[in-house]
Design a protein around this motif. Structure first.
Motif, PDB file in Angstrom:
ATOM      1  N   VAL A  68       0.819  -1.214   0.000  1.00  0.00           N
ATOM      2  CA  VAL A  68       0.000   0.000   0.000  1.00  0.00           C
ATOM      3  C   VAL A  68       0.848   1.258   0.000  1.00  0.00           C
ATOM      4  CG1 VAL A  68      -1.978  -1.090   1.113  1.00  0.00           C
ATOM      5  CG2 VAL A  68      -0.202  -0.084   2.521  1.00  0.00           C
ATOM      6  N   ALA A  69       2.121   1.175   0.410  1.00  0.00           N
ATOM      7  CA  ALA A  69       2.986   2.349   0.427  1.00  0.00           C
ATOM      8  C   ALA A  69       4.442   1.894   0.459  1.00  0.00           C
ATOM      9  CB  ALA A  69       2.687   3.242   1.628  1.00  0.00           C
ATOM     10  N   THR A  70       5.322   2.716  -0.099  1.00  0.00           N
ATOM     11  CA  THR A  70       6.756   2.411  -0.149  1.00  0.00           C
ATOM     12  C   THR A  70       7.544   3.655   0.220  1.00  0.00           C
ATOM     13  OG1 THR A  70       6.396   0.785  -1.909  1.00  0.00           O
ATOM     14  CG2 THR A  70       8.646   1.554  -1.580  1.00  0.00           C
ATOM     15  N   GLN A  71       8.614   3.459   0.991  1.00  0.00           N
ATOM     16  CA  GLN A  71       9.488   4.570   1.355  1.00  0.00           C
ATOM     17  C   GLN A  71      10.938   4.154   1.213  1.00  0.00           C
ATOM     18  OE1 GLN A  71       9.000   6.432   5.130  1.00  0.00           O
ATOM     19  NE2 GLN A  71       7.065   7.395   4.605  1.00  0.00           N
ATOM     20  N   ILE A  72      11.810   5.127   0.900  1.00  0.00           N
ATOM     21  CA  ILE A  72      13.250   4.956   1.007  1.00  0.00           C
ATOM     22  C   ILE A  72      13.675   5.636   2.296  1.00  0.00           C
ATOM     23  CG2 ILE A  72      15.489   5.439  -0.034  1.00  0.00           C
ATOM     24  CD1 ILE A  72      14.160   5.463  -2.734  1.00  0.00           C
ATOM     25  N   VAL A  73      14.300   4.888   3.216  1.00  0.00           N
ATOM     26  CA  VAL A  73      14.571   5.416   4.546  1.00  0.00           C
ATOM     27  C   VAL A  73      15.560   6.569   4.466  1.00  0.00           C
ATOM     28  CG1 VAL A  73      14.165   3.169   5.585  1.00  0.00           C
ATOM     29  CG2 VAL A  73      16.488   3.850   5.030  1.00  0.00           C
ATOM     30  N   GLN A  74      15.558   7.389   5.502  1.00  0.00           N
ATOM     31  CA  GLN A  74      16.471   8.515   5.586  1.00  0.00           C
ATOM     32  C   GLN A  74      17.886   8.024   5.887  1.00  0.00           C
ATOM     33  OE1 GLN A  74      14.839  11.283   8.437  1.00  0.00           O
ATOM     34  NE2 GLN A  74      12.780  11.089   7.597  1.00  0.00           N
ATOM     35  N   LYS A  75      18.829   8.954   5.862  1.00  0.00           N
ATOM     36  CA  LYS A  75      20.230   8.600   6.074  1.00  0.00           C
ATOM     37  C   LYS A  75      20.431   7.924   7.429  1.00  0.00           C
ATOM     38  CE  LYS A  75      24.873  10.599   6.050  1.00  0.00           C
ATOM     39  NZ  LYS A  75      25.680  11.835   5.893  1.00  0.00           N
ATOM     40  N   ASP A  76      19.687   8.370   8.454  1.00  0.00           N
ATOM     41  CA  ASP A  76      19.834   7.789   9.786  1.00  0.00           C
ATOM     42  C   ASP A  76      19.009   6.521   9.978  1.00  0.00           C
ATOM     43  OD1 ASP A  76      17.555  10.055  11.584  1.00  0.00           O
ATOM     44  OD2 ASP A  76      17.304   8.834   9.801  1.00  0.00           O
ATOM     45  N   GLY A  77      18.359   6.038   8.905  1.00  0.00           N
ATOM     46  CA  GLY A  77      17.594   4.801   8.979  1.00  0.00           C
ATOM     47  C   GLY A  77      16.136   4.966   9.330  1.00  0.00           C
ATOM     48  N   LYS A  78      15.686   6.200   9.568  1.00  0.00           N
ATOM     49  CA  LYS A  78      14.303   6.411  10.011  1.00  0.00           C
ATOM     50  C   LYS A  78      13.335   6.297   8.837  1.00  0.00           C
ATOM     51  CE  LYS A  78      11.277   9.730  12.360  1.00  0.00           C
ATOM     52  NZ  LYS A  78      11.176  11.073  12.965  1.00  0.00           N
ATOM     53  N   PHE A  79      12.153   5.716   9.118  1.00  0.00           N
ATOM     54  CA  PHE A  79      11.070   5.723   8.155  1.00  0.00           C
ATOM     55  C   PHE A  79       9.771   6.028   8.881  1.00  0.00           C
ATOM     56  CE2 PHE A  79      11.403   1.366   9.633  1.00  0.00           C
ATOM     57  CZ  PHE A  79      10.088   1.039   9.927  1.00  0.00           C
ATOM     58  N   MET A  80       8.808   6.573   8.153  1.00  0.00           N
ATOM     59  CA  MET A  80       7.522   6.942   8.754  1.00  0.00           C
ATOM     60  C   MET A  80       6.431   6.847   7.691  1.00  0.00           C
ATOM     61  SD  MET A  80       6.278  10.559  10.443  1.00  0.00           S
ATOM     62  CE  MET A  80       7.473  10.467  11.739  1.00  0.00           C
ATOM     63  N   PHE A  81       5.405   6.050   7.973  1.00  0.00           N
ATOM     64  CA  PHE A  81       4.219   5.976   7.137  1.00  0.00           C
ATOM     65  C   PHE A  81       3.102   6.732   7.853  1.00  0.00           C
ATOM     66  CE2 PHE A  81       6.631   2.222   5.890  1.00  0.00           C
ATOM     67  CZ  PHE A  81       6.594   2.344   4.510  1.00  0.00           C
ATOM     68  N   GLU A  82       2.624   7.807   7.247  1.00  0.00           N
ATOM     69  CA  GLU A  82       1.604   8.639   7.870  1.00  0.00           C
ATOM     70  C   GLU A  82       0.239   8.388   7.248  1.00  0.00           C
ATOM     71  OE1 GLU A  82       3.360  12.724   9.168  1.00  0.00           O
ATOM     72  OE2 GLU A  82       4.128  12.338   7.145  1.00  0.00           O
ATOM     73  N   ASN A  83      -0.808   8.769   7.992  1.00  0.00           N
ATOM     74  CA  ASN A  83      -2.186   8.686   7.504  1.00  0.00           C
ATOM     75  C   ASN A  83      -2.551   7.267   7.084  1.00  0.00           C
ATOM     76  OD1 ASN A  83      -4.653   9.964   7.075  1.00  0.00           O
ATOM     77  ND2 ASN A  83      -4.218  10.355   4.920  1.00  0.00           N
ATOM     78  N   VAL A  84      -2.147   6.283   7.907  1.00  0.00           N
ATOM     79  CA  VAL A  84      -2.376   4.868   7.606  1.00  0.00           C
ATOM     80  C   VAL A  84      -3.684   4.409   8.267  1.00  0.00           C
ATOM     81  CG1 VAL A  84      -1.461   2.539   7.820  1.00  0.00           C
ATOM     82  CG2 VAL A  84       0.107   4.463   7.498  1.00  0.00           C
TER      83      VAL A  84
END
Length: 841
Positions: free
Chosen positions: A222-238
């Protein structure tokens, strides 16, 4: 539709009711039946057309909440047509035209037909309700497409959002009442053995939604992200629901985290360390095999069947052992130990080879595996217990407990044996699963449950924020042997922990940097600063940090603060022995500057300027990296990439070598084992995927087309990749082709196969496993699991009709997978997801 197909198969094809069907689909008024013997036969279902054309069947359901008779809901199939638009950036815009329509049956079901590929949407209309639009339906070939169900609720009545409101609402198959229940899923991805500041960019995290389709649980992206440099990821409005996370990174196996139940505003997945070898994976189906898991060492496979019976076997699956029935959940711990909970809420552990399972407790609410040290479990009567895996039970811990969790936030330790739990009266405790000691956390102010702890040496630090924004930092022994003491506090503002080194902790208060000594337990001001310092690294008794455009280090032996250099843009370190930083020297205005890369040796406090006087525009956007072998420093920014030898003997502007502008540094190229191969990967505009791999000196350039996913193997001598072809105007994927090549300049790639979805390079087994997509069936796409030798000269098939997911043991002896098996019994089609195993070497 199901009944129509079954009836057609029984009456026209004259297939026995107990005959096995591998797969079937409706196309051009023919029922295509693929038998268990893999023989394709066509049976006429009506008058044969003179010309064959694409035929796509679209099925779905629409219901009105509270009604049993759901007939008469209007359903319109609308196709998106590219229209030239004036005043738009792209010049084209999709306009939708109705191409088919129907109404629902009593049970809410409907069937539509399309005869061409493209982007469609479905508009549903019920009297007294706002129209509902299900968008983004991509039809790419003959077969059956199932649309997510739609429920008309009170939230969709006309005027629900103001008097006379009739504007259609685009819900994508969910209702407005469901859209109101949404949250955020966050987490961090780490690499095994990586430092605190390892670059994690390029890691892909996919959010998969669990949905019930045709009686089967299916996970779909349903959604895909490329994580930030520090490894963080966030899926919003799920939307609230059950999800899984699928994590992929070049050089690492695909990793799946199942059973994420989002039922509140924030779900914190916490720290996720990618495995170097395939870790635990789970898939689900309707009947037969519900799910299965492989132990971390790859020596055991556990699975449940449709009756809930739990089985255990070695990877060959030749001699399975039935453990018990009605299992709710199960997990591997310590390789050969299986923990499981039955439907009557009993908790057991089972050692592989032991004749009997050991019952740990009854009436269990849920349990936690605390880093393979112990089980922490909460009973239905809200009592907390800890059971160690070595057999020494610590027993009862506390009562009136409402929830427990692992201590997630650590600094300086990869594992912790601490848990935290909250009682019904709001008190929060820490408990040690090795000693059973527990300590209450101060509760005279607001305490979030996920408290950010910092652990260094044998100390635990935790800052708390009061309702009036005052802050206290507490410290206590890691073994919980004494109560916490106050490090410092402020009546207004924040206290921020900056970092740690051997002798103490550095923290930020108001506009000053402070040092807390482990030996004396006292604090002292280091220096006043305008901003909160940015930590770089700590080496022994020296702590390095950046403040604005200056670098400082705090000498823990003399307790002095010393300035290293100024006009600093970015900093990187190499194995705690050297520090490289990008220094800006203004030459003739901000658009024409030079930079210097300065090597700083920690122990002797000396510097060596390397790569001086290299022209670079807008250096504020630049970053600096050091190669894993310590031989090159990479400076990237503003579309330019420079490589500087750390001995100062040479500087290369990589843009001149590759003859392309506006490029950015992607990462250091690694093989499938994670080993650095002495090359780097580069992104170049307009592609957003790596299209160049070359040595830091700009030689041995390997180029391949964008829109690819790749793996490098054979110590960096070979590369395999999948190239995706698109119709970019309508974003329709035409196919995926796989290639193998030597990883060297001028190499000619070898085409392997088409319609490839996923690959796994297995150097120990001497194979590349991949899934080739088959024709879409009525239920779901299936795949043929195939292999190719590492040199590309031998292609073979392991099995057909399998699921997309497949897993190998760490030693690459076996591949474990499931395959669809369809059986026709009476008027129903049953799906039995069969677990299979194949030897790879």
């Amino acid at each position: 539709m199901m009944r129509e197909i079954i009836k057609a198969i029984k009456e026209r094809a004259k297939i026995k009711t107990k005959g096995k069907i591998k797969r079937f689909s409706l196309r051009n008024n023919f029922i295509y039946v693929l038998s268990a013997l893999l023989l394709l036969t066509a049976f006429s279902c009506g008058k044969k057309k003179e010309t064959q054309e694409i035929s796509i069947t679209i099925i779905g359901t629409a219901k009105i909440e509270g009604k049993e008779d759901n007939s008469g809901i209007s359903v319109f199939l609308e196709k998106g047509i590219s229209k030239l638009q004036t005043g738009t950036q792209s010049g084209y815009k999709l306009e939708y035209q109705s191409v088919a329509s129907t109404t629902t049956e009593k049970d809410g079901s409907y069937v539509l037909f399309a005869n061409s590929t493209g982007i469609y949407r479905i508009r549903l209309s019920a009297k007294g309700y706002i129209d509902v639009i299900v968008p983004n339906i991509v039809l790419s070939g003959s077969g059956v497409y199932e649309v997510s169900p739609v429920i008309f609720t009170s939230a969709l009545t006309e005027g629900a959002f103001g008097e006379g409101t009739t504007t259609p609402t685009e819900v994508g198959g969910t209702t407005i009442s469901e859209l109101e229940k949404r949250g955020v899923i966050i987490g961090y991805v780490f690499l095994p053995g990586a430092t605190e500041y390892a670059d994690l960019s390029g890691t892909i995290v996919e959010l998969l939604r669990a949905e019930l389709k045709s009686g089967e649980v299916v996970y779909s992206p349903v959604a895909t992200q490329i994580v930030q440099k520090d490894g963080k990821f966030m899926f919003e409005n799920v939307p609230f629901g059950t999800y899984s996370l699928r994590i992929t990174r070049e050089g690492f196996p695909t990793y799946l985290i199942p059973n994420i139940v989002l039922a509140s505003k924030i779900y914190d997945v916490g720290k996720i360390t990618l495995p170097m070898t395939p870790g635990e994976q789970v898939i689900a189906a309707k009947e037969g095999v519900l799910d299965f898991k492989i132990s971390w060492d790859g020596k055991l496979v556990a699975w449940r069947d449709s009756s809930g019976t739990l089985f255990l076997a070695n990877p060959s699956l030749e001699s399975k052992e039935a453990i018990t029935r009605q299992v709710l959940t199960y997990d591997f711990v310590r390789g050969s130990t299986l923990v499981f909970m039955t439907s009557d809420r009993n908790l057991y552990i089972k050692q592989y080879g032991n004749l009997f399972s050991e019952k740990i407790s009854s009436d269990v609410k849920y349990y936690l595996n605390v880093n393979d040290i112990a089980l922490a479990f909460l009973t239905l009567d809200e009592k907390l217990y800890i059971r160690k895996f070595d057999g020494n039970s610590l027993g009862f811990i506390d009562s009136d407990v409402q929830k427990i969790s692992l201590l997630r936030y650590v600094y300086g330790l990869q594992k912790t044996n601490l848990i935290q739990y909250e009682k019904n009266n709001g008190e929060v405790y820490l408990a040690n699963t090795e000693t059973s000691k527990r300590k209450i956390i101060p509760t005279d102010h607001y305490i979030p449950f996920s408290i950010p702890y910092y652990i260094h040496k044998d100390k635990m630090f935790f800052p708390y924020v009061f309702p009036n924004y005052s802050t206290i930092i507490y410290v206590r022994p890691y073994d919980l042997s004494s109560d916490p003491i106050v490090v410092d506090k402020t009546e207004s503002g924040w206290l921020t922990i900056v970092g740690f080194f051997d002798l103490g902790m550095i923290y930020w208060k108001a506009s000053s940097l402070y040092f807390y000594s482990y030996a004396s337990g006292t604090t002292s001001k280091v220096k006043d600063f305008s901003y909160s310092p940015e930590p770089i690294t700590s080496v022994g008794n020296e702590f390095y940090f950046k403040d604005g455009d200056k670098i400082y280090y705090f000498d823990g032996n003399t307790f002095e603060l010393k300035e290293v250099d100024q006009m600093i843009r970015d900093v990187t370190t190499y194995k705690d022995t050297a520090m490289f930083y990008l220094k800006i020297i203004y030459f003739s205005g901000p658009s024409n500057v030079t930079f210097s890369v300065v090597k700083f040796n920690y122990q002797n406090k000396s510097t060596q300027v390397i790569g001086n006087n290299i022209e670079m525009s807008y250096p504020w956007w630049s970053e600096i990296y050091v190669s894993p072998d310590g031989n090159h420093v990479i400076v990237s920014g503003s579309g330019n990439i420079f490589s500087v030898k750390t001995d100062g003997s040479g500087v290369v502007k990589l843009n001149d070598k590759i003859n392309r502008s506006n490029c950015s540094f992607n990462g250091f190229a690694r093989d499938v084992t994670g080993k650095y191969i002495g090359k780097i990967a580069i992104w170049c505009s307009p592609s957003l995927t790596p299209s160049l791999i070359l040595k830091p000196d700009g030689t041995d350039i390997f180029k391949f087309n964008p829109n690819t996913s790749y793996r490098i193997y054979s110590d960096g001598n070979k590369i395999v990749w999948i190239e995706r072809l698109w119709v970019e105007e309508e974003w329709i994927e035409l196919g995926r082709s796989m290639y193998i090549s030597d990883l060297r300049e001028g190499a000619t790639p070898i085409p392997i196969d088409t319609d490839v979805y996923g690959m796994l390079v297995l150097e120990k087994a001497g194979k590349i496993l991949y899934a080739k997509r088959e024709v879409v069936s009525f239920f779901t796409p299936t795949y043929t699991l195939k292999f190719v030798s590492l040199n590309g000269d031998a292609v073979g098939t392991i099995d057909s009709g399998v699921n997309y997911y497949y897993y190998t043991t760490p030693e690459e002896d076996y591949v474990i997978y499931t395959k669809w098996v369809f059986e026709l019994e009476g008027n129903t089609v049953k799906i039995k997801n069969a677990l299979s195993s194949a030897r790879l070497k």
